[in-house]
Each structure stands twice: as C-alpha cells, then as structure tokens.
Design a protein around this motif. Structure first.
Motif, PDB file in Angstrom:
ATOM      1  N   ALA A  46       0.846  -1.194   0.000  1.00  0.00           N
ATOM      2  CA  ALA A  46       0.000   0.000   0.000  1.00  0.00           C
ATOM      3  C   ALA A  46       0.883   1.247   0.000  1.00  0.00           C
ATOM      4  CB  ALA A  46      -0.914  -0.007   1.226  1.00  0.00           C
ATOM      5  N   PRO A  47       0.468   2.324  -0.668  1.00  0.00           N
ATOM      6  CA  PRO A  47       1.305   3.532  -0.771  1.00  0.00           C
ATOM      7  C   PRO A  47       1.768   4.087   0.573  1.00  0.00           C
ATOM      8  CG  PRO A  47      -0.544   3.685  -2.289  1.00  0.00           C
ATOM      9  CD  PRO A  47      -0.774   2.456  -1.449  1.00  0.00           C
ATOM     10  N   ASP A  48       0.896   4.061   1.583  1.00  0.00           N
ATOM     11  CA  ASP A  48       1.295   4.597   2.892  1.00  0.00           C
ATOM     12  C   ASP A  48       2.370   3.732   3.540  1.00  0.00           C
ATOM     13  OD1 ASP A  48      -0.733   2.590   3.197  1.00  0.00           O
ATOM     14  OD2 ASP A  48      -1.092   3.246   5.249  1.00  0.00           O
ATOM     15  N   MET A  49       2.283   2.409   3.349  1.00  0.00           N
ATOM     16  CA  MET A  49       3.294   1.515   3.902  1.00  0.00           C
ATOM     17  C   MET A  49       4.620   1.652   3.157  1.00  0.00           C
ATOM     18  SD  MET A  49       2.136   0.067   6.546  1.00  0.00           S
ATOM     19  CE  MET A  49       3.544  -1.010   6.741  1.00  0.00           C
ATOM     20  N   ASP A  50       4.536   1.845   1.848  1.00  0.00           N
ATOM     21  CA  ASP A  50       5.737   2.040   1.039  1.00  0.00           C
ATOM     22  C   ASP A  50       6.499   3.276   1.526  1.00  0.00           C
ATOM     23  OD1 ASP A  50       7.376   1.424  -1.395  1.00  0.00           O
ATOM     24  OD2 ASP A  50       6.657   3.394  -2.017  1.00  0.00           O
ATOM     25  N   LYS A  51       5.780   4.360   1.749  1.00  0.00           N
ATOM     26  CA  LYS A  51       6.405   5.593   2.233  1.00  0.00           C
ATOM     27  C   LYS A  51       6.988   5.398   3.626  1.00  0.00           C
ATOM     28  CE  LYS A  51       5.549  10.513   3.049  1.00  0.00           C
ATOM     29  NZ  LYS A  51       6.235  10.526   4.361  1.00  0.00           N
ATOM     30  N   ASN A  83       8.902 -12.444  16.380  1.00  0.00           N
ATOM     31  CA  ASN A  83       7.882 -13.321  15.791  1.00  0.00           C
ATOM     32  C   ASN A  83       6.870 -12.597  14.916  1.00  0.00           C
ATOM     33  OD1 ASN A  83       9.029 -15.501  17.110  1.00  0.00           O
ATOM     34  ND2 ASN A  83       7.748 -15.255  18.923  1.00  0.00           N
ATOM     35  N   ALA A  84       6.675 -11.300  15.166  1.00  0.00           N
ATOM     36  CA  ALA A  84       5.689 -10.542  14.396  1.00  0.00           C
ATOM     37  C   ALA A  84       6.299  -9.888  13.159  1.00  0.00           C
ATOM     38  CB  ALA A  84       5.043  -9.489  15.279  1.00  0.00           C
ATOM     39  N   CYS A  85       7.557 -10.229  12.846  1.00  0.00           N
ATOM     40  CA  CYS A  85       8.256  -9.687  11.668  1.00  0.00           C
ATOM     41  C   CYS A  85       8.334  -8.158  11.684  1.00  0.00           C
ATOM     42  CB  CYS A  85       7.606 -10.154  10.365  1.00  0.00           C
ATOM     43  SG  CYS A  85       7.605 -11.943  10.159  1.00  0.00           S
ATOM     44  N   PRO A  86       9.012  -7.599  12.688  1.00  0.00           N
ATOM     45  CA  PRO A  86       9.147  -6.145  12.721  1.00  0.00           C
ATOM     46  C   PRO A  86      10.041  -5.636  11.601  1.00  0.00           C
ATOM     47  CG  PRO A  86      10.483  -7.180  14.449  1.00  0.00           C
ATOM     48  CD  PRO A  86       9.663  -8.270  13.820  1.00  0.00           C
ATOM     49  N   PRO A  87       9.839  -4.344  11.216  1.00  0.00           N
ATOM     50  CA  PRO A  87       9.048  -3.328  11.897  1.00  0.00           C
ATOM     51  C   PRO A  87       7.542  -3.558  11.733  1.00  0.00           C
ATOM     52  CG  PRO A  87       9.952  -2.419   9.885  1.00  0.00           C
ATOM     53  CD  PRO A  87      10.580  -3.759  10.054  1.00  0.00           C
ATOM     54  N   VAL A  88       6.808  -3.309  12.811  1.00  0.00           N
ATOM     55  CA  VAL A  88       5.385  -3.625  12.847  1.00  0.00           C
ATOM     56  C   VAL A  88       4.531  -2.359  12.821  1.00  0.00           C
ATOM     57  CG1 VAL A  88       5.771  -5.770  14.125  1.00  0.00           C
ATOM     58  CG2 VAL A  88       5.339  -3.648  15.391  1.00  0.00           C
ATOM     59  N   VAL A  89       3.253  -2.568  12.551  1.00  0.00           N
ATOM     60  CA  VAL A  89       2.239  -1.556  12.790  1.00  0.00           C
ATOM     61  C   VAL A  89       1.386  -2.088  13.933  1.00  0.00           C
ATOM     62  CG1 VAL A  89       0.253  -0.307  11.850  1.00  0.00           C
ATOM     63  CG2 VAL A  89       2.239  -0.797  10.393  1.00  0.00           C
ATOM     64  N   VAL A  90       1.108  -1.239  14.905  1.00  0.00           N
ATOM     65  CA  VAL A  90       0.368  -1.651  16.094  1.00  0.00           C
ATOM     66  C   VAL A  90      -1.028  -1.030  16.056  1.00  0.00           C
ATOM     67  CG1 VAL A  90       0.375  -1.772  18.613  1.00  0.00           C
ATOM     68  CG2 VAL A  90       2.549  -1.701  17.362  1.00  0.00           C
ATOM     69  N   ILE A 104      -0.981   5.210   7.444  1.00  0.00           N
ATOM     70  CA  ILE A 104       0.176   5.464   8.298  1.00  0.00           C
ATOM     71  C   ILE A 104       0.549   6.936   8.221  1.00  0.00           C
ATOM     72  CG2 ILE A 104       2.593   4.854   8.746  1.00  0.00           C
ATOM     73  CD1 ILE A 104       0.529   2.594   9.208  1.00  0.00           C
ATOM     74  N   GLY A 105       0.787   7.528   9.376  1.00  0.00           N
ATOM     75  CA  GLY A 105       1.126   8.947   9.417  1.00  0.00           C
ATOM     76  C   GLY A 105      -0.047   9.834   9.784  1.00  0.00           C
ATOM     77  N   THR A 106      -1.266   9.266   9.748  1.00  0.00           N
ATOM     78  CA  THR A 106      -2.427  10.022  10.213  1.00  0.00           C
ATOM     79  C   THR A 106      -2.712   9.632  11.658  1.00  0.00           C
ATOM     80  OG1 THR A 106      -4.016   8.345   9.471  1.00  0.00           O
ATOM     81  CG2 THR A 106      -3.397  10.058   7.892  1.00  0.00           C
ATOM     82  N   ALA A 155       4.162   2.611  13.183  1.00  0.00           N
ATOM     83  CA  ALA A 155       3.023   3.422  13.615  1.00  0.00           C
ATOM     84  C   ALA A 155       2.287   2.724  14.745  1.00  0.00           C
ATOM     85  CB  ALA A 155       2.066   3.676  12.457  1.00  0.00           C
ATOM     86  N   VAL A 156       1.632   3.529  15.570  1.00  0.00           N
ATOM     87  CA  VAL A 156       0.662   3.037  16.552  1.00  0.00           C
ATOM     88  C   VAL A 156      -0.648   3.758  16.259  1.00  0.00           C
ATOM     89  CG1 VAL A 156       0.026   2.858  18.983  1.00  0.00           C
ATOM     90  CG2 VAL A 156       2.435   2.627  18.308  1.00  0.00           C
ATOM     91  N   ASN A 157      -1.651   3.012  15.834  1.00  0.00           N
ATOM     92  CA  ASN A 157      -2.963   3.578  15.512  1.00  0.00           C
ATOM     93  C   ASN A 157      -3.972   3.116  16.553  1.00  0.00           C
ATOM     94  OD1 ASN A 157      -1.800   4.654  13.233  1.00  0.00           O
ATOM     95  ND2 ASN A 157      -2.766   3.227  11.804  1.00  0.00           N
ATOM     96  N   ILE A 158      -4.645   4.063  17.174  1.00  0.00           N
ATOM     97  CA  ILE A 158      -5.577   3.736  18.260  1.00  0.00           C
ATOM     98  C   ILE A 158      -6.996   4.172  17.901  1.00  0.00           C
ATOM     99  CG2 ILE A 158      -6.155   4.112  20.692  1.00  0.00           C
ATOM    100  CD1 ILE A 158      -3.209   4.750  21.213  1.00  0.00           C
TER     101      ILE A 158
END
Length: 281
Positions: free
Chosen positions: A26-31, A182-189, A212-214, A250-253
């Motif tokens: 995805a473009p946001d993950m690529d960036k 085990n979660a293959c970092p770098p991760v998104v949480v 990501i980034g928002t 990123a950490v998205n809540i």
C-alpha cells in the motif's frame, strides 16, 4: 432512492483486491518503510530495511506475493442503507471473490475449515466479514489479508478502570516487547480501547487499516499514539528483531465508549507489509 447493486460486482472487486493487496505494498506503507530506511542509524538495521524494500520491489515487478503468508482475508463492508443487493447472497459473493482471487492469483491457501480438525479448505475461504450500515447508496470495501505470524502475537487485555492510562500504555508496550521477532518487525500496532471484549478487538483490527502517518482526531489519543510509538521504538528490537531504531512504523488507536467497570484494550500487531486496500462501488 434505492440503488440496486448486483453481488457479482462485489465478487469481481474483491477478487482483484485480494490479488493487488498481496502483490503490491500500500502507498502509505511504502512511504513509511522508505522513511524508516532513511532515518535508521544502526548499520545492520538499515541493511535489513534495504533488503525488505528490495524484496517488495521485486514482488511488484515480477508479480510475486510480498509475503509467503498471503493471509486470511478480512473484509470490511460499509453498506449504504439505500443499497439493495440482487443476484444472490452478499456473504457468498464475498467468499467467491476471495476464492477467485486466491486461485487466479496463485496465492497460498491458508485456511482450515475447522480449528481442531485442521483440514484445508483449498481456496482460502471463508473470509472474515465485518458489516456496517451507513447512510447513502454506496458500498465501501476494505480488504486486509492478515498473516498469522503477527496475528498470533496479538492480545486482548481486560484492564480495570483503576489501571488508567499508565496501565493501558504498559499493556501495549509489553505486548510488542513479548512479540519479539515473531511478528516480523518493523510492525504496525493497531489498538482498540473501550467497548466490550469483542468490540475492542474489532477496533484494533480496523486501526491497522488507517493510513500510516495520520492520527486520531481526539487530541489526547493522538498524543498517546505518538508517545507509544516512541516508547516502542525505545525497546530497540529493530527490523527482524536484530536491533535498531525501528521496531514500529506506527501506533494507531481507535476508541469507543465502555462500561463503568471495564477498560478493554486490544492490541493487534501487523508485520511490515500490513496489507490493506479500499474501493467504493
């Protein structure tokens, strides 16, 4: 005014989305990955991030899946209440789209029909489908194939209100720390806070699909996202768990109202591919 939508349109779009999500980042993950590579200060971590980026580039050019675990298909449908589906069952149409996508895209079939008997369904169905009714006459489709290396590292914590925000922070950071490589970092949480046991988990899953980034529109949650990202990266786990500045991208809540006696916190971890794709029909 009611708008009729043939379920074949769902099938066609979901087939294409399953193939696209599994072959192209995805473009946001690529960036986010490129930014992490640029900022990483540890030589080994920088090298690993470079190798991951090279893998992603080759996958896109040669139409090879970006990860061998092509995931269990998670589909979010946001359906306008003025939409009338015709031509068959919506659930069947979604699963047919997944079946066609995984077969025609030569994607690994990773679903067993019974969690205990463990017999492969051979077409990656059934999908996990979440429905939401909203005003309007459009259908928003979000497909997020979820691999289980990171899914198995996810947790739900039923905290007490007295645990407060510090207890929430501790639960989230400890979940990522315990996941290790085990979660293959770098991760998104993805984090869901509030609701009930199951609502928190769905909030966390949906949080993974946010760009990501928002950040959250709630100022105190935005601040919490930024603080937790810094705390998680201070762990020093790094890419592939071999050390470095970049443990999380990123950490998205997401949050929801909850009961006076509860403070549910779900932590859904996703690996660095974090596949997600959206379309509106």
């Amino acid at each position: 005014m009611v708008r009729s939508v043939n379920v074949e349109l769902l099938t066609q779009n979901i087939k294409e989305m399953c193939i696209q999500a599994n072959h192209y980042l995805a473009p946001d993950m690529d960036k986010a990955m490129k930014d992490a590579h640029e900022k990483e200060t540890k030589p080994l971590a920088k090298q690993i991030l470079g190798q991951l980026l090279e893998n992603l580039e080759i996958a896109g050019e040669d139409m090879i899946p970006i990860c061998q675990d092509t995931g269990m298909a998670v589909v979010f449908l946001k359906i306008g209440q003025d939409v009338h589906f015709e031509g068959g069952s919506v659930e069947d149409a979604v699963n047919e789209g997944v079946r066609q996508g995984y077969q025609e895209g030569y994607l690994r079939k990773s679903v067993v029909g019974d969690p205990l008997l463990r017999v492969n369904t051979k077409d990656n169905t059934p999908a996990i489908i979440h429905y939401e009714l909203v005003p309007g006459d459009r259908v928003e489709i979000l497909v997020a194939p979820k691999g289980f290396g990171s899914e198995n590292m996810s947790k739900i914590h039923m905290l007490k209100p007295a645990d407060g925000v510090e207890g929430v922070k501790e639960a989230i950071v400890n979940t990522v720390r315990e996941a290790g490589p085990n979660a293959c970092p770098p991760v998104v949480v993805g984090v869901g806070i509030g609701g009930t046991f199951e609502k928190a988990a769905i909030l966390a899953k949906k949080a993974l699909t946010r760009e990501i980034g928002t950040h959250s529109e709630l100022p105190h949650i935005k601040e919490l996202e930024e603080e937790l990202l810094a705390k998680i990266n201070e762990i020093g786990l790094g890419p592939a768990g071999l050390g470095g500045d970049t443990t999380a991208l990123a950490v998205n809540i997401n949050t929801y109202a909850t009961h006076i006696a509860g403070l549910p916190v779900a932590v859904n971890i996703c690996c660095h591919v974090n596949r997600h794709i959206a379309r509106t029909i």
